[in-house]
Write an enzyme that holds these catalytic residues in place. Structure first.
Site, short mmCIF file in Angstrom:
data_model
loop_
_atom_site.label_atom_id
_atom_site.label_comp_id
_atom_site.label_asym_id
_atom_site.label_seq_id
_atom_site.Cartn_x
_atom_site.Cartn_y
_atom_site.Cartn_z
CG ASP A 1 -2.02 -0.97 1.21
OD1 ASP A 1 -2.18 -1.63 0.16
OD2 ASP A 1 -2.74 -1.09 2.22
CG ASP B 1 -9.57 -5.47 5.22
OD1 ASP B 1 -10.54 -5.96 4.62
OD2 ASP B 1 -8.70 -4.78 4.66
CG ASN C 1 -19.26 -1.20 2.15
OD1 ASN C 1 -20.03 -1.39 1.20
ND2 ASN C 1 -18.03 -0.74 1.97
CB THR D 1 -19.34 -3.00 8.05
OG1 THR D 1 -19.13 -2.92 6.64
CG2 THR D 1 -18.84 -4.36 8.55
CB ALA E 1 -2.19 -9.35 3.71
#
Length: 313
Positions: free
Chosen positions: A15, A248, A182, A216, A44
């Site tokens: 990232d 996550d 979501n 969520t 991950a």
């Protein structure tokens, strides 16, 4: 010797995080702060969330042949994630560019890289681990056929985080025990406008052929729709620094609690606390909390939601 309690099937990314004063609009160029390279990828991130909570977890996925891939695999192992089923393929690792504004909101662009090589054959190599796991957790930063293969091998509880949202075959949704979208992903899966209220969220969730849906809601916590049970779990009050990876963290904590055999509402309440804590620090994996930190937070407020529409599940 028993395998890991939870197997995560998903992506691994490097990232590039950049802080901005405001998220860019279409066609707009803005100035950003100093870039920072961090370990990421939904698979991950969720695996690290589980490992930080003390859960035995393995990750099925792929990295590339570049130095970033070597570093990503090494960092996952250092966190306690079993990477025996993390394949190395030719080419670069997956990468994501993450913009974060002062309120902690983010905007993310993902380039799949090695994640595109996670196919049904690669997942099939982990058939024994998938069949033995108490919980299998997957997302959609890898090809759908890989997720289908994981679903076919699962004998425990299958949790799917449909992010980023893509059209999914009904046979996959019917295999899912707990779907965790979501609001936006829920709307896309149902071909509807994003729901504005909790009641609208519940009505949309009941359209899906999954056994249970946990939606969520960002700063509003989460909504559990499980048969006749509809429960809204509001999060504890925290100051958000960076929301990257909060979803996550939620998925990892939910899988952790389900692996202990906890009822879905209780598992979601634990996940709400974990996700709330994760937004108080910068980064995705770096912000994943420990079990002790989560348990120190107040339990979320819990209220029943009346299903006014009476839509059958």
């Amino acid at each position: 010797m028993r395998g890991p309690d939870v197997v995560v099937v998903g992506s691994v990314n490097a990232d590039l995080r950049i802080e901005v004063d405001m998220l860019p609009r279409p066609g707009e160029t803005i100035h950003g702060g100093s870039p920072a390279w961090l370990s990421g990828g939904k698979g991950a991130n969720q695996a690290v969330a589980l490992a930080r909570l003390g859960r035995s977890v393995a990750l099925v996925g792929a990295v590339g042949s570049d130095q970033a891939s070597v570093d990503l695999a090494r960092q996952l192992a250092a966190e306690g994630v079993n990477v025996d089923r993390l394949a190395a393929v030719d080419g670069p690792a997956g990468q994501a560019v993450v913009f974060v504004d002062p309120s902690g909101e983010n905007s993310i662009v993902v380039s799949p890289g090695a994640n595109a090589a996670v196919d049904a054959e690669l997942v099939g190599r982990a058939h024994a681990e998938l069949a033995e796991a108490k919980v299998v957790l997957a997302q959609l930063e890898i090809p759908v056929d890989a997720v289908m293969a994981a679903a076919s091998a699962t004998r425990g509880t299958l949790v799917l985080n449909p992010a980023p949202a893509v059209p999914l075959p009904p046979e996959l949704l019917r295999r899912v025990d707990v779907l965790v979208p979501n609001r936006g992903e829920l709307a896309q899966l149902c071909g509807a406008e994003p729901p504005a209220t909790v009641d609208e969220v519940a009505t949309l969730a009941r359209r899906l052929p999954c056994a249970a849906v946990v939606v969520t809601l960002g700063g509003d916590g989460a909504l559990v729709v499980d048969g006749d049970t509809v429960r809204h779990l509001a999060p504890p009050a925290v100051t958000a620094v960076d929301t990257t990876g909060a979803g996550d963290c939620f998925c990892g904590a939910l899988a952790d609690a389900l692996a202990d055999g906890r009822p879905l509402v209780d598992a979601a309440a634990f996940a709400v606390r974990a996700a709330a804590l994760s937004v108080t620090a910068a980064g995705a994996q770096a912000a994943m909390p420990t079990r002790e930190q989560v348990l120190a937070l107040p339990a979320p407020a819990d209220r029943h939601v009346e299903d006014k529409m009476g839509v059958p599940k």
